[in-house]
Design an enzyme around this catalytic site. Structure first.
Site, PDB file in Angstrom:
ATOM      1  N   ARG A 196       0.462  -7.826  13.986  1.00  0.00           N
ATOM      2  CA  ARG A 196      -0.152  -6.903  13.025  1.00  0.00           C
ATOM      3  C   ARG A 196      -1.010  -7.668  12.016  1.00  0.00           C
ATOM      4  O   ARG A 196      -2.076  -7.203  11.619  1.00  0.00           O
ATOM      5  CB  ARG A 196       0.929  -6.076  12.325  1.00  0.00           C
ATOM      6  CG  ARG A 196       1.492  -5.001  13.267  1.00  0.00           C
ATOM      7  CD  ARG A 196       2.811  -4.445  12.791  1.00  0.00           C
ATOM      8  NE  ARG A 196       2.727  -3.783  11.522  1.00  0.00           N
ATOM      9  CZ  ARG A 196       3.744  -3.662  10.670  1.00  0.00           C
ATOM     10  NH1 ARG A 196       4.931  -4.172  10.970  1.00  0.00           N
ATOM     11  NH2 ARG A 196       3.593  -3.019   9.548  1.00  0.00           N
TER      12      ARG A 196
ATOM     13  N   ARG B 198      -9.031   1.489   9.439  1.00  0.00           N
ATOM     14  CA  ARG B 198      -8.483   0.192   9.826  1.00  0.00           C
ATOM     15  C   ARG B 198      -9.505  -0.651  10.583  1.00  0.00           C
ATOM     16  O   ARG B 198      -9.220  -1.784  10.939  1.00  0.00           O
ATOM     17  CB  ARG B 198      -7.300   0.440  10.748  1.00  0.00           C
ATOM     18  CG  ARG B 198      -6.042  -0.271  10.318  1.00  0.00           C
ATOM     19  CD  ARG B 198      -4.948  -0.037  10.054  1.00  0.00           C
ATOM     20  NE  ARG B 198      -3.712  -0.624  10.301  1.00  0.00           N
ATOM     21  CZ  ARG B 198      -2.624  -0.114   9.795  1.00  0.00           C
ATOM     22  NH1 ARG B 198      -2.668   0.984   9.078  1.00  0.00           N
ATOM     23  NH2 ARG B 198      -1.484  -0.696  10.019  1.00  0.00           N
TER      24      ARG B 198
ATOM     25  N   ARG C  31      11.562  -4.737   3.987  1.00  0.00           N
ATOM     26  CA  ARG C  31      11.157  -3.330   3.866  1.00  0.00           C
ATOM     27  C   ARG C  31      12.140  -2.391   4.563  1.00  0.00           C
ATOM     28  O   ARG C  31      12.536  -2.612   5.697  1.00  0.00           O
ATOM     29  CB  ARG C  31       9.772  -3.159   4.478  1.00  0.00           C
ATOM     30  CG  ARG C  31       9.301  -1.724   4.465  1.00  0.00           C
ATOM     31  CD  ARG C  31       7.833  -1.614   4.492  1.00  0.00           C
ATOM     32  NE  ARG C  31       7.241  -2.105   5.718  1.00  0.00           N
ATOM     33  CZ  ARG C  31       5.926  -2.258   5.882  1.00  0.00           C
ATOM     34  NH1 ARG C  31       5.108  -1.999   4.895  1.00  0.00           N
ATOM     35  NH2 ARG C  31       5.453  -2.692   7.018  1.00  0.00           N
TER      36      ARG C  31
ATOM     37  N   LYS D 272       0.822  -1.219   0.000  1.00  0.00           N
ATOM     38  CA  LYS D 272       0.000   0.000   0.000  1.00  0.00           C
ATOM     39  C   LYS D 272       0.854   1.267   0.000  1.00  0.00           C
ATOM     40  O   LYS D 272       0.581   2.197  -0.735  1.00  0.00           O
ATOM     41  CB  LYS D 272      -0.897   0.068   1.252  1.00  0.00           C
ATOM     42  CG  LYS D 272      -1.871  -1.059   1.403  1.00  0.00           C
ATOM     43  CD  LYS D 272      -2.821  -0.792   2.562  1.00  0.00           C
ATOM     44  CE  LYS D 272      -2.150  -0.603   3.913  1.00  0.00           C
ATOM     45  NZ  LYS D 272      -1.483  -1.781   4.462  1.00  0.00           N
TER      46      LYS D 272
ATOM     47  N   ARG E  84      11.826  -0.313  10.088  1.00  0.00           N
ATOM     48  CA  ARG E  84      10.882   0.092  11.115  1.00  0.00           C
ATOM     49  C   ARG E  84      10.942  -0.870  12.302  1.00  0.00           C
ATOM     50  O   ARG E  84      10.997  -2.078  12.115  1.00  0.00           O
ATOM     51  CB  ARG E  84       9.456   0.064  10.541  1.00  0.00           C
ATOM     52  CG  ARG E  84       9.163   1.233   9.653  1.00  0.00           C
ATOM     53  CD  ARG E  84       7.867   1.095   8.925  1.00  0.00           C
ATOM     54  NE  ARG E  84       6.783   0.499   9.700  1.00  0.00           N
ATOM     55  CZ  ARG E  84       5.539   0.358   9.243  1.00  0.00           C
ATOM     56  NH1 ARG E  84       5.255   0.773   8.026  1.00  0.00           N
ATOM     57  NH2 ARG E  84       4.606  -0.186   9.971  1.00  0.00           N
TER      58      ARG E  84
HETATM   59  P1  AMP Z   1       1.319   1.240   9.039  1.00  0.00           P
HETATM   60  O1  AMP Z   1       2.473   2.127   8.713  1.00  0.00           O
HETATM   61  O2  AMP Z   1       0.076   1.603   8.291  1.00  0.00           O
HETATM   62  O3  AMP Z   1       1.662  -0.225   8.941  1.00  0.00           O
HETATM   63  O4  AMP Z   1       0.972   1.516  10.577  1.00  0.00           O
HETATM   64  C1  AMP Z   1       1.922   1.277  11.604  1.00  0.00           C
HETATM   65  C2  AMP Z   1       1.210   1.227  12.946  1.00  0.00           C
HETATM   66  O5  AMP Z   1       0.566   2.472  13.214  1.00  0.00           O
HETATM   67  C3  AMP Z   1       0.089   0.184  13.036  1.00  0.00           C
HETATM   68  O6  AMP Z   1       0.573  -1.107  13.364  1.00  0.00           O
HETATM   69  C4  AMP Z   1      -0.781   0.781  14.148  1.00  0.00           C
HETATM   70  O7  AMP Z   1      -0.190   0.568  15.426  1.00  0.00           O
HETATM   71  C5  AMP Z   1      -0.682   2.277  13.850  1.00  0.00           C
HETATM   72  N1  AMP Z   1      -1.754   2.710  12.918  1.00  0.00           N
HETATM   73  C6  AMP Z   1      -1.623   3.168  11.643  1.00  0.00           C
HETATM   74  N2  AMP Z   1      -2.797   3.492  11.111  1.00  0.00           N
HETATM   75  C7  AMP Z   1      -3.732   3.248  12.063  1.00  0.00           C
HETATM   76  C8  AMP Z   1      -5.145   3.376  12.122  1.00  0.00           C
HETATM   77  N3  AMP Z   1      -5.852   3.803  11.072  1.00  0.00           N
HETATM   78  N4  AMP Z   1      -5.760   3.040  13.282  1.00  0.00           N
HETATM   79  C9  AMP Z   1      -5.073   2.606  14.352  1.00  0.00           C
HETATM   80  N5  AMP Z   1      -3.735   2.443  14.354  1.00  0.00           N
HETATM   81  C10 AMP Z   1      -3.056   2.760  13.219  1.00  0.00           C
END
Ligand code: AMP
Length: 254
Positions: free
Chosen positions: A173, A88, A127, A13, A162
């Site tokens: 996750r 989410r 990544r 994404k 990360r």
């Molecule tokens: P991502 O970069 O989208 O994989 O997000 C990394 C982390 O940020 C996730 O594992 C969540 O802990 C938090 N996170 C990102 N977007 C959301 C969301 N829409 N709602 C809740 N937590 C989020």
């Protein structure tokens, strides 16, 4: 264009959103990036989000919604947006619909990137992100070329992994995705907004599939909006707008 990119962690994404945002000249809004920036700066919001992020759980809805509400009211969003990592869960999806209704900017399409589980794990392991420009690479599938320079530093990209891309957190996750985010697939299918895209294969090929789905989504959205209410787009597979999602619940967005 106003779209959501939906998919499991590692489905591509982030990378694909960046490519689409560049081509279409609309902002790429990633809640993960916004939360990481807040965490790195040590803001109260970032500190509140840290524990959940480090454990691979979802950050509380009120934090994420406050952040997205602010971001979607910025002027650059009038051209459209690509949402990545938001919504989410179902409550976030309902809150987003309410917010976009208030702004008079309904979603055009939700693009779901489908990638098998083993590939997700492999991709997350490879990544890397540039800490200066935030561009996402994969050391196995899309490393930076030898001559490429970071637009922020003017030197080579400064890649880091990360902290939540470690094996234990990744498992959590993926579990959270199945439990909380996967129901959005059915939700947006019922809304007639969902387009499924095979996320496997070469980066450019996936982008082409996304672009084709996007064109179809924009066309359907235009046709739908041109119809006098209450008539709806007839379709064998979907019924855009046919299912009411907001209204019965407590509003999450004010
Ligand atoms: P991502 O970069 O989208 O994989 O997000 C990394 C982390 O940020 C996730 O594992 C969540 O802990 C938090 N996170 C990102 N977007 C959301 C969301 N829409 N709602 C809740 N937590 C989020």
């Amino acid at each position: 264009m106003r779209i959501v990119l939906l998919g499991a962690p590692g489905s591509g994404k982030g990378t694909q959103s960046q490519r689409l945002a560049q081509v279409h000249g609309v902002p790429h809004i990633s809640t993960g990036d916004l939360l990481r920036a807040a965490k790195d700066k040590g803001t109260p919001l970032g500190l509140a989000a840290k524990a959940a992020m480090d454990a691979g759980r979802l950050v509380a809805d009120d934090i994420v919604l406050g952040m997205i509400r602010e971001r979607l009211r910025e002027p650059d969003v009038r051209r459209g947006f690509i949402l990545d990592g938001f919504p989410r869960n179902l409550d976030q999806a309902r809150a987003l619909a309410q917010l976009l209704q208030q702004l008079g900017q309904p979603l055009d399409a939700v693009l779901l990137m489908e990638v098998p589980q083993e590939e997700l794990v492999r991709r997350i392991a490879g990544r890397r992100t540039c800490r200066r420009c935030d561009r996402v690479f994969n050391i196995y599938t899309s490393p930076p070329s030898a001559t490429e320079q970071c637009p922020k530093s003017g030197g080579p990209h400064e890649l880091y992994q990360r902290p939540d891309d470690n094996e234990q957190t990744v498992k959590e996750r993926l579990r959270v995705y199945d439990e909380k985010t996967r129901p959005l697939i059915e939700h947006y299918a019922k809304e007639g907004l969902l387009h499924r895209i095979a996320g496997m294969g070469e980066l450019g090929a996936v982008t082409e599939r996304l672009e084709a789905a996007l064109r179809a989504g924009l066309q359907e959205a235009r046709a739908q909006r041109a119809q006098p209410r209450p008539a709806r787009r007839g379709s064998t597979t979907s019924s855009r707008g046919a299912k009411k999602t907001a209204g019965a619940r407590k509003p999450l967005v004010r």
